[in-house]
Design a protein around this motif. Structure first.
Motif, mmCIF file in Angstrom:
data_model
loop_
_atom_site.group_PDB
_atom_site.id
_atom_site.type_symbol
_atom_site.label_atom_id
_atom_site.label_comp_id
_atom_site.label_asym_id
_atom_site.label_seq_id
_atom_site.Cartn_x
_atom_site.Cartn_y
_atom_site.Cartn_z
ATOM 1 N N GLY A 1 0.912 -1.161 0.164
ATOM 2 C CA GLY A 1 -0.017 -0.046 0.126
ATOM 3 C C GLY A 1 0.927 1.310 -0.013
ATOM 4 O O GLY A 1 2.033 1.130 0.055
ATOM 5 N N CYS A 2 0.196 2.365 -0.207
ATOM 6 C CA CYS A 2 0.826 3.785 0.058
ATOM 7 C C CYS A 2 1.250 3.921 1.401
ATOM 8 O O CYS A 2 2.689 4.641 1.549
ATOM 9 N N THR A 3 0.743 3.343 2.253
ATOM 10 C CA THR A 3 1.137 3.371 3.782
ATOM 11 C C THR A 3 2.701 2.758 3.784
ATOM 12 O O THR A 3 3.424 3.292 4.248
ATOM 13 N N GLY A 4 2.874 1.326 3.229
ATOM 14 C CA GLY A 4 4.133 0.895 3.025
ATOM 15 C C GLY A 4 5.298 1.584 2.497
ATOM 16 O O GLY A 4 6.345 1.750 3.043
ATOM 17 N N SER B 1 -4.940 16.980 -2.622
ATOM 18 C CA SER B 1 -4.563 17.136 -1.473
ATOM 19 C C SER B 1 -5.387 16.539 -0.493
ATOM 20 O O SER B 1 -6.661 16.742 -0.415
ATOM 21 N N ASN B 2 -5.031 15.348 0.220
ATOM 22 C CA ASN B 2 -5.729 14.894 1.637
ATOM 23 C C ASN B 2 -5.099 15.688 2.567
ATOM 24 O O ASN B 2 -3.711 15.677 2.752
ATOM 25 N N PRO B 3 -5.589 16.418 3.668
ATOM 26 C CA PRO B 3 -6.946 16.434 3.682
ATOM 27 C C PRO B 3 -7.822 17.773 3.185
ATOM 28 O O PRO B 3 -9.086 17.782 3.457
ATOM 29 N N SER C 1 6.259 13.212 -3.624
ATOM 30 C CA SER C 1 4.980 13.429 -4.356
ATOM 31 C C SER C 1 3.827 12.279 -3.927
ATOM 32 O O SER C 1 4.166 11.141 -4.521
ATOM 33 N N ASP C 2 2.972 12.442 -2.901
ATOM 34 C CA ASP C 2 1.854 11.438 -2.372
ATOM 35 C C ASP C 2 0.955 11.775 -3.532
ATOM 36 O O ASP C 2 0.181 12.631 -3.293
ATOM 37 N N GLU C 3 0.761 10.857 -4.438
ATOM 38 C CA GLU C 3 -0.217 10.773 -5.356
ATOM 39 C C GLU C 3 -1.012 9.660 -5.416
ATOM 40 O O GLU C 3 -1.579 9.049 -6.285
ATOM 41 N N GLY D 1 2.194 6.100 -4.796
ATOM 42 C CA GLY D 1 0.905 5.806 -4.890
ATOM 43 C C GLY D 1 0.198 4.511 -4.683
ATOM 44 O O GLY D 1 0.971 3.570 -4.025
ATOM 45 N N SER D 2 -0.765 4.266 -5.069
ATOM 46 C CA SER D 2 -1.433 2.564 -4.587
ATOM 47 C C SER D 2 -2.522 2.479 -5.705
ATOM 48 O O SER D 2 -3.254 3.489 -5.962
ATOM 49 N N LEU D 3 -3.144 1.226 -5.374
ATOM 50 C CA LEU D 3 -4.465 0.980 -5.893
ATOM 51 C C LEU D 3 -5.582 1.230 -4.816
ATOM 52 O O LEU D 3 -6.682 1.349 -5.606
ATOM 53 N N SER D 4 -5.474 1.645 -3.876
ATOM 54 C CA SER D 4 -6.510 1.567 -2.741
ATOM 55 C C SER D 4 -7.595 2.406 -3.219
ATOM 56 O O SER D 4 -8.703 2.185 -2.999
ATOM 57 N N LYS D 5 -7.312 3.936 -3.466
ATOM 58 C CA LYS D 5 -8.510 4.860 -3.610
ATOM 59 C C LYS D 5 -8.957 4.788 -5.210
ATOM 60 O O LYS D 5 -10.200 4.597 -5.094
ATOM 61 N N ARG D 6 -8.257 4.829 -6.092
ATOM 62 C CA ARG D 6 -8.722 4.927 -7.344
ATOM 63 C C ARG D 6 -9.504 3.561 -7.940
ATOM 64 O O ARG D 6 -10.462 3.637 -8.619
ATOM 65 N N TRP E 1 -6.464 -4.545 -0.326
ATOM 66 C CA TRP E 1 -5.409 -5.340 -1.114
ATOM 67 C C TRP E 1 -4.003 -5.197 -0.749
ATOM 68 O O TRP E 1 -2.976 -5.798 -1.389
ATOM 69 N N ARG E 2 -3.518 -4.033 -0.330
ATOM 70 C CA ARG E 2 -2.414 -3.646 0.023
ATOM 71 C C ARG E 2 -1.430 -3.560 -1.157
ATOM 72 O O ARG E 2 -0.364 -4.256 -1.249
ATOM 73 N N LEU E 3 -1.568 -2.825 -2.094
ATOM 74 C CA LEU E 3 -0.623 -2.812 -3.082
ATOM 75 C C LEU E 3 -0.336 -1.155 -3.515
ATOM 76 O O LEU E 3 -1.375 -0.666 -3.679
HETATM 77 C C1 LIG Z 1 -5.174 6.674 1.967
HETATM 78 C C2 LIG Z 1 -3.667 7.443 1.840
HETATM 79 C C3 LIG Z 1 -2.471 6.621 2.019
HETATM 80 C C4 LIG Z 1 -2.281 5.272 2.210
HETATM 81 O O1 LIG Z 1 -2.773 4.225 1.175
HETATM 82 P P1 LIG Z 1 -2.980 2.756 1.309
HETATM 83 O O2 LIG Z 1 -2.633 2.389 -0.022
HETATM 84 O O3 LIG Z 1 -4.345 2.645 1.678
HETATM 85 O O4 LIG Z 1 -1.795 2.630 2.439
HETATM 86 C C5 LIG Z 1 -1.283 7.221 1.821
HETATM 87 N N1 LIG Z 1 -1.558 9.019 1.701
HETATM 88 C C6 LIG Z 1 -2.480 9.505 1.599
HETATM 89 C C7 LIG Z 1 -2.527 10.885 1.410
HETATM 90 C C8 LIG Z 1 -4.019 8.788 1.573
HETATM 91 O O5 LIG Z 1 -4.942 9.451 1.654
#
Ligand SMILES: *Cc1c(COP(=O)(O)O)cnc(C)c1O
Length: 421
Positions: free
Chosen positions: A116-119, A191-193, A219-221, A249-254, A260-262
């Protein structure tokens, strides 16, 4: 006897301050869990959760993605450990996917698949945490950066995002904060948040500022392409010839699959500057001791990235545009809240609490705690993302649920309205 023994014995473990300190105040999940304890079981209306950006309650991923996973699973070929940087075909798929928005081609070796992007955040923050180094983070921001930095004892300095300027970066504050120990700055786009999308011109200025200071940009995208306003998404990697960029980046949001943690790290570095700083070697070494993304999901990734139908993205964006409109219209009717900037992307927005309109509520945490108790609505206190007395609201939910949540917030505000003396 057994009981007395348990009482008397003193064990040596006293808890880890970094873990305890960071989860309760600066983690979305920690705060969410705490607020949930306030929900009254007898409230038959049910809970409205507008706290976390887990879109899976309402949005569903594609059948196509599920089939790709099933195929990988049934092949029996991907029950193995993954190579440290990820399966070669997964790295190539991400390289191709990201390159289609860039003026140069990313080689697969520049991609590292993460849990995930957390990783990705955990890896990059850990790698940067050399003795004496510091990093610049946006305020408000995404608390995982702060938590992980506290964990690794990496010093953090905050620059402001300016609500009166549509949440643009306060570039002067970046120059004032950076010194010779500053290694990098983080930007989250979209931008989150805050829910804003940075313009091409502004990103270019950020790149030029970073270059001047000798720091690179992370850049967190994770919300790339989740935009529904007038500004298109521009990847920071477009400016990699000005300043090296590490894109996360990650698959999580889009693709709506946070379970799935990718995720991935992409080094956008056409001039091989990061290579010379040995960042890439550090990432590679750290990957050898960190947890990989599930091999099965990696095996499905090329199909998911290449073959997801445009209709899927468009349909989700249309729904989010609709929920943003609902949110923005209803919010104007809630005297205790002000939304200064209509969201143009992501799934979340920041609103300010108007304490001049209410009484008996001390701050944002108090507001959210009382709201959970009285109305079974869960919002995220702004302090969790670095902005006290603001609130983060997730709008990427079922439109009916959003309407219900906002009408309860309105009722709550009226119940606590300041009495005219
Ligand atoms: C959700 C989020 C993450 C974490 O993404 P995961 O793929 O779920 O680990 C990271 N950065 C931002 C800004 C997010 O909103």
């Amino acid at each position: 006897m057994e009981k007395g023994y348990k009482k008397k014995k003193k064990w040596n473990f006293n808890g880890n301050e970094e873990v305890n300190g960071s989860t309760s105040t600066i983690s979305v999940r920690g705060v969410y869990n705490k607020l949930t304890e306030n929900i009254k079981k007898e409230d038959k209306r049910g809970v409205v959760r507008l706290c976390r950006a887990d879109p899976t309650d309402f949005f569903k991923t594609t059948n196509h993605a599920s089939h790709a996973i099933a195929q990988a699973l049934h092949s029996f070929h991907f029950n193995c450990y993954s190579p440290s940087g990820g399966l070669p075909k997964a790295r190539r798929a991400v390289a191709d996917y990201l390159s289609s928005d860039l003026p140069y081609k990313l080689p697969p070796e520049n991609i590292f698949i993460t849990s995930g992007c957390t990783g990705a955040i955990n890896i990059i923050i850990t790698v940067l945490a050399c003795h004496g180094a510091n990093i610049l983070l946006p305020r408000p921001g995404y608390p995982q950066y702060e938590s992980r930095a506290a964990f690794c004892r990496l010093q953090v300095r905050h620059f402001d995002l300016l609500p009166e300027k549509g949440w643009e970066v306060d570039l002067d504050s970046i120059e004032a904060l950076a010194d010779e120990n500053t290694v990098a700055m983080v930007l989250i786009n979209p931008s989150n948040p805050c829910g804003n999308v940075f313009s091409y011109q502004h990103l270019q200025k950020v790149a030029e500022t970073a270059r001047k200071l000798g720091i690179f940009v992370i850049s967190d995208e994770v919300y790339a392409h989740i935009t529904f306003g007038s500004k298109p998404f521009v990847p920071m990697g477009v400016f990699a010839s000005i300043v090296p960029v590490i894109t996360l980046g990650s698959l999580s949001k889009r693709w709506v699959v946070p379970g799935w943690r990718l995720g991935w790290i992409a080094t956008c570095d056409p001039d091989e500057i990061l290579q010379h700083m040995e960042i890439v070697t550090n990432i590679r070494n750290y990957l050898d001791i960190s947890c990989s993304s599930p091999t099965i999901v990696q095996a499905a990734l090329p199909q998911i990235l290449a073959k997801t139908n445009d209709d899927f993205y468009t349909k989700n964006l249309d729904i989010m545009r609709e929920t943003v409109n609902i949110f923005y219209d209803r919010c104007k009717d809630i005297p205790c809240l002000t939304c200064s900037h209509k969201p143009e992307g992501t799934m979340v927005v920041m609103v300010q609490i108007n304490f001049s309109q209410i009484e008996g509520i001390a701050d944002d945490v108090d507001f959210c705690t009382m709201l959970a108790k009285e109305e079974s609505v869960i919002l995220l206190p702004g302090v969790t993302v670095g902005l006290k007395n603001w609130i983060r609201i997730t709008f990427a939910v079922d439109p009916c649920e959003l309407e219900e949540g906002l009408s309860r917030i309105k009722a709550f505000g009226l119940r606590h309205a300041k009495k005219l003396s």
